[in-house]
Design a protein around this motif. Structure first.
Motif, short mmCIF file in Angstrom:
data_model
loop_
_atom_site.label_atom_id
_atom_site.label_comp_id
_atom_site.label_asym_id
_atom_site.label_seq_id
_atom_site.Cartn_x
_atom_site.Cartn_y
_atom_site.Cartn_z
N GLY A 169 0.88 -1.31 0.11
CA GLY A 169 0.03 0.00 0.20
C GLY A 169 0.84 1.30 -0.02
O GLY A 169 0.63 2.17 -0.71
N TRP A 172 2.24 1.71 -3.82
CA TRP A 172 1.28 2.20 -4.72
C TRP A 172 1.42 3.42 -5.10
O TRP A 172 1.45 3.82 -6.37
CB TRP A 172 0.00 1.97 -4.41
CG TRP A 172 -0.42 0.60 -4.76
CD1 TRP A 172 -0.75 -0.79 -3.90
CD2 TRP A 172 -0.94 -0.15 -6.25
NE1 TRP A 172 -1.18 -1.74 -4.72
CE2 TRP A 172 -1.34 -1.44 -5.85
CE3 TRP A 172 -0.97 0.60 -7.23
CZ2 TRP A 172 -1.61 -2.00 -7.13
CZ3 TRP A 172 -1.26 -0.10 -8.53
CH2 TRP A 172 -1.85 -1.33 -8.32
N PRO A 173 1.48 4.46 -4.31
CA PRO A 173 1.48 6.04 -4.69
C PRO A 173 2.94 6.20 -5.14
O PRO A 173 2.78 7.10 -6.32
CB PRO A 173 1.22 6.89 -3.38
CG PRO A 173 0.66 5.86 -2.24
CD PRO A 173 1.30 4.73 -2.82
N GLY A 176 3.04 3.39 -8.65
CA GLY A 176 1.72 2.88 -9.20
C GLY A 176 1.69 2.25 -10.65
O GLY A 176 1.31 0.99 -10.74
N PRO A 177 2.44 2.89 -11.44
CA PRO A 177 2.41 2.08 -12.90
C PRO A 177 2.98 0.87 -12.93
O PRO A 177 2.48 -0.19 -13.40
CB PRO A 177 3.16 3.40 -13.59
CG PRO A 177 2.93 4.54 -13.05
CD PRO A 177 2.90 4.24 -11.64
N LEU A 179 3.38 -1.26 -10.39
CA LEU A 179 2.55 -1.97 -9.74
C LEU A 179 1.37 -2.41 -10.55
O LEU A 179 0.63 -3.74 -10.49
CB LEU A 179 2.12 -1.74 -8.17
CG LEU A 179 3.13 -1.46 -7.20
CD1 LEU A 179 2.70 -1.19 -5.92
CD2 LEU A 179 4.05 -2.92 -7.12
N GLY A 180 0.80 -1.66 -11.32
CA GLY A 180 -0.31 -1.84 -12.25
C GLY A 180 0.13 -3.03 -13.29
O GLY A 180 -0.84 -3.96 -13.46
N SER A 301 8.38 -3.57 -15.60
CA SER A 301 7.71 -3.09 -14.29
C SER A 301 8.85 -2.92 -13.48
O SER A 301 8.89 -2.01 -12.71
CB SER A 301 6.57 -3.67 -13.76
OG SER A 301 6.99 -5.09 -13.29
N THR A 305 11.02 0.59 -11.90
CA THR A 305 11.38 0.93 -10.54
C THR A 305 12.74 1.24 -10.36
O THR A 305 13.09 1.92 -9.29
CB THR A 305 11.02 -0.17 -9.40
OG1 THR A 305 11.57 -1.30 -10.00
CG2 THR A 305 9.60 -0.81 -9.60
#
Lengths: 307, 666
Positions: A169, A172-173, A176-177, A179-180, A301, A305
């Motif tokens: 959590g 996520w902010p 986000g992309p 993790l999407g 992904s 990061t």
């Protein structure tokens, strides 16, 4: 560790042991509603397993102890894997830094013994399924490890229990992309690793089109029950990973967390059912392309990061 | 130290004794095996008992320029000595029974001389602390293994493999001589201790050159891609116990040499780690992909050794990157993982090669497509091969898991702690590890599933049975060690960690890492849980079935009543989907005779995988060199007086050049 937290830790595996087959029932029910039928009761997988446990066995005259050991070792491996996966109430009972590697390799062990048992029958059908399973896992396994390492990078943790739930959590902010993309690749992996449409068809009995089902053609009785139950637990493991990523918060109350978790699990099952009733199975040569796409997605992904 | 020297003497005495008695095969074998077994046991005990007070040093003058008999056992040497003596001990016992059968009996003398020389020279390689001594031991190792590779020299493929091996090993040695000469010229000494202390003084540019020389020279011995071409030819050609030693220990001498050289070269710039990592990933991928399409069991195992050396190089590369970027955790995980994999690979590749030897001997073939159903005929060999296959695939609860676990943690650690472009290196390592791991799974499913399970595909496999007691014993011991080191990785880690500290130039902190504490503590408990669950479920299944109908029937083939073994999936068909996926790397040649007419009488299909390194890299390169050199062939015409003229002209030219260069300073 207090008694309460011990209980919390144990709730996850107990839920898995008791409820895992129901996910299969929920998927089947979703498909039958989509097809305009009433469908079997949700507990049908449990009833099937119970029936198989009460039967005798027929084994092939070509087989050795490897064939009989396959379902036993496979179920033991996935049971151990269940104990590594956290659920919303708290950490997994057997969490340690790097447990995601053990999770991937326990699933590999399960696959290894299933393929060996299939080859032990000497059947050309089962050889074919074994060959396909081995080939597709070559792409699925790196994708799983890459996906999980994106999570590791995002949360700074090396253990599943420290990266799913609230740590995810917080990530996520920030990312986000990435993790999407991860949610997408994990969902496709769930479909692929659990022999679901569009990769494999869990219901067909046309040998030429199947992967997992064709490998277990010769199993019967309690051995087949072990296989079915192990398959249900494996699906549960993947669903729990996905829910831990998509619902990364806790309410603070154990009961509410429990309801939230189960609702998430049910939602994933329904989603699998919707995919299965709205899609056809892919042509086999397309499957590697899909899996390669997932691997690339997971790698991408991870690169997102790195910045 | 004296005890280790006694071990070397026993080995040498046994070998020479065997040669002297070679007219009496039984006595020769007794002397050779006896010397080897005694030497290995003494060596094992001596090394193990001195682990507490390392390093041990022993020096004697040697009347050779720059030469000194300088021996030392530090933690790094001790690790390799233990692996070496341990595996060679078992291989010698196996070999005694293996060579006692068939036509090999006549040549017991030379074979044991070279085997014992190989063991002793490898021990000398890891103990040598002087460049001249090191190179001499290195050369004895290369030559004695050459004679072992060409043991069955009545076969042309074996002679060809031996020739390729001889060329490759000497090409590698040439780079090592250049490396050592450069180091000696730079420091004025041939002593390793001196080089180590002088390490920090080397200029970075020349250090890079030295690193490349070491990478090519030792990489050739280790079998790193693209210097690996000799390995898949030489390993299958040798007798199986020699293949086990070559694969399990001898190629690790290349790894040892690299590690020892790192201690001379000072702090590594990032590109060293990247280069090592790149070669490691390439080796892991090429090795496992080519292993996947081999028809011959031993050739498959040889290619798999290329893969495993690649995994070791990935670990070393990550450790070097960790040193460059000052990440102690990465250093520790990379080096420890790599060295733990050295130990593990010796065990599982040992059991697999010995098992392959038993199969080849009993079934009379090493072609997977002619085997099948061997588990019924050879239950012990089969179970050992299954254990070895699970171990090499890194499956819990076997030993392969521990090493790969550390390598995965190293790449995770790198991904998590490196920002930007350098972060791509551990990411590449992660992809390489995961992909080669999954491919290795498919590869060993193919090997063990198709040779051991199902029905025998050809009559040759019908008469097979478990081999002699000594051979069974060694396989069982190795398989048991695979399980033991899986359940208790703390045992090998106690020796591996100090060795990793030496190899990483002391950067690694001594004592247990967090991750290896898990390996020694928590993970074995999970494995015990796994085994307990297996036992519980097996017991439950047995109880459920105790009073029920258990019948045996034909394998279900859609109601078809007459299945034959030839209808089974073959090794080629099993690997075909993966070969298709990687068709770019694994080009195949197909030889098809299509069925024709209404009643086709003959049709056949055969496919073989092209060997791109031989056919597209070395073949053209050596061809070009030989064409270029052949232009000078007009110089050779056999007339002695013209040759004398060449000498005279050369002398005159050199003399005038000398006089001219003398005049310039005046």
């Amino acid at each position: 560790m207090s008694a309460v937290s011990t209980a919390q830790t144990l709730i996850g595996p107990l839920l898995a042991l008791s409820l895992a087959p129901l996910a299969g029932g929920l998927i089947a029910r979703t498909k039958s509603i989509a097809a305009g039928r009433k469908g079997a009761p949700l507990s049908q997988p449990w009833l099937d397993i119970g029936k198989l446990l009460r039967k005798g066995e027929v084994t092939s005259n070509a087989t050795t102890w490897v064939f009989r050991a396959g379902p036993v070792v496979g179920l033991a491996a996935v049971l151990t894997a269940v104990a590594l996966v956290p659920w919303m109430g708290g950490p997994a009972p057997l969490a340690f830094p790097g447990d995601l590697v053990l999770l991937a390799l326990l699933l590999a062990l399960m696959r290894f013994v299933t393929v060996l048992a299939a080859l032990d029958t000497g059947s050309s059908f089962e050889g074919m399924g074994a060959s396909r399973e081995a080939a597709f896992s070559v792409l699925a396994e790196p994708a799983l490890l890459l996906s999980l390492s994106t999570l590791a990078r995002g949360t700074g943790a090396w253990s599943l229990s420290d990266m799913l739930g609230p740590p995810a959590g917080q990530a996520w902010p920030v990312m986000g992309p990435a993790l999407g993309l991860l949610v997408v690749s994990l969902f496709v992996l769930l479909l692929s690793e659990n022999s679901r449409i569009p990769i494999d068809d869990p219901n067909t009995h046309l040998e030429l089109t199947m992967i997992h089902e064709v490998m277990v053609l010769d199993h019967s009785g309690p051995s087949l029950a072990f296989i079915e139950y192990a398959a249900a637990l494996k699906l549960w493991v993947f669903q729990a990973l996905l829910v831990g990523l998509v619902l990364p918060f806790r309410t603070g109350s154990l009961a509410a967390d429990l309801v939230l978790f189960l609702a998430g699990m049910a939602a994933v099952s329904v989603a699998v059912g919707v995919v299965e009733s709205s899609m056809a199975r892919l042509q086999l040569p397309r499957v590697p392309q899909l899996l390669l796409g997932v691997t690339v997605l997971a790698g991408f992904s991870l690169i997102l990061t790195l910045r | 130290m004296d005890a280790v020297l006694v071990a070397l003497l026993l080995l040498a005495a046994g070998g020479v004794g065997a040669l002297a008695a070679s007219s009496r095969p039984r006595l020769a074998a007794g002397l050779g095996v006896g010397g080897c077994v005694a030497g290995c046991i003494v060596g094992l005990l001596a090394t193990a008992s001195s682990l507490e007070d390392l390093p041990l040093a022993w020096r004697r003058p040697w009347r050779v320029p720059y030469g000194e008999i300088a021996l030392e056992v530090d933690s790094l040497s001790a690790l390799f000595l233990l692996v070496l003596f341990g595996l060679c001990l078992l291989a010698a016992i196996y070999g005694a029974a293996y060579l006692a059968q068939g036509g090999a009996r006549r040549r017991q003398g030379p074979v044991w001389l070279f085997f014992n020389l190989l063991v002793a020279s490898m021990a000398l390689v890891v103990m040598a602390r002087n460049a001249v001594l090191f190179l001499v031991a290195w050369e004895v190792m290369a030559l004695s293994s050459f004679f072992l590779v060409t043991f069955e020299d009545d076969t042309s493929s074996v002679r060809e493999a031996g020739r390729l091996y001889l060329i490759a090993t000497h090409a590698g040695t040439a780079f090592l001589i250049a490396l050592f000469m450069a180091l000696a010229a730079g420091t004025g000494s041939a002593d390793f201790d001196y080089w180590r202390d002088a390490a920090t003084r080397a200029a970075p540019a020349s250090a890079g050159l030295l690193f490349l020389l070491a990478l090519v020279g030792f990489g050739t011995k280790a079998g790193l891609v693209p210097f690996h071409v000799w390995l898949p030819e030489a390993h299958p050609a040798a007798p199986s116990h020699v293949s086990a030693v070559m694969s399990g220990v001898m190629i690790k001498m290349g790894i040892y040499g690299l590690l020892r050289t790192f201690t001379f070269l000072g702090a590594p710039p990032p590109w060293w780690g990247a280069a090592l990592l790149g070669l490691g990933i390439a080796s892991a991928m090429v090795g496992v992909l080519f292993a996947l399409v081999q028809e011959d069991i031993k050739r498959l195992l040889a290619y798999s050794s290329v893969e495993n050396v690649g995994l070791i190089a990935i670990g070393l590369g990550l450790g070097m990157i960790g040193r460059s970027y000052q990440l102690p955790a990465l250093v520790a995980l990379g080096f420890t993982g790599a060295l733990l994999h050295v130990v593990n690979h010796a065990l599982f590749k040992g059991v697999l090669f010995l098992g392959a030897g038993a199969i080849a001997h009993e079934a009379g073939t090493r072609q997977i497509d002619r085997l099948g159903g061997l588990l019924r005929k050879m239950p012990i060999t089969g179970a050992c091969i299954l254990a070895g296959s699970a171990a090499i695939t890194a499956l819990p609860p076997f030993n392969g898991f521990a090493g790969e676990f550390l390598l995965y943690l190293a790449s995770f650690g790198g991904v998590m702690s490196l920002q930007g472009a350098p972060g791509l290196l551990p990411l590449a390592a992660l992809v390489g590890l995961a992909l080669s791991g999954a491919l290795a799974g498919a590869c060993f499913l193919r090997l063990s599933g198709l040779t051991l399970l199902g029905l025998p595909r050809a009559a040759v496999a019908q008469t097979a049975r478990d081999p002699a007691a000594a051979m069974r014993l060694t396989m069982v011991v190795l398989a048991a060690l695979c399980l033991l080191f899986g359940l208790a990785p703390g045992l090998p880690l106690r020796i591996v960690e100090p060795a990793a500290a030496v190899a990483s130039g002391g950067v690694t902190p001594h004592g247990p890492l967090e991750a290896s504490a898990d390996l020694a503590g928590r993970i074995p408990r999970i494995f015990v849980l796994l085994i307990a669950l297996v036992a519980l479920l097996a017991w439950w299944r047995r109880r459920l079935l105790s009073h029920r109908d258990r019948s045996v029937a034909l394998t279900w083939d859609c109601g078809y009543e007459q299945p034959t073994p030839r209808m089974q999936y073959t090794a080629s068909s099993f690997g075909e989907p993966i070969r298709e996926m990687f068709a770019m790397l694994l080009p195949a040649r197909r030889h098809v005779v299509a069925p024709e007419g209404y009643f086709p009488s003959r049709a056949s299909f055969r496919s073989e995988v092209v060997r791109p390194f031989q056919e597209r890299l070395y073949g053209p390169a050596f061809g070009a060199v030989s064409r270029w050199i052949s232009r000078l062939r007009w110089l050779h015409h056999g007339r002695v007086q013209l040759y004398v003229l060449y000498i005279v002209v050369t002398l005159i030219l050199m003399l005038s050049w000398f006089l001219v260069s003398q005049k310039v300073p005046r």
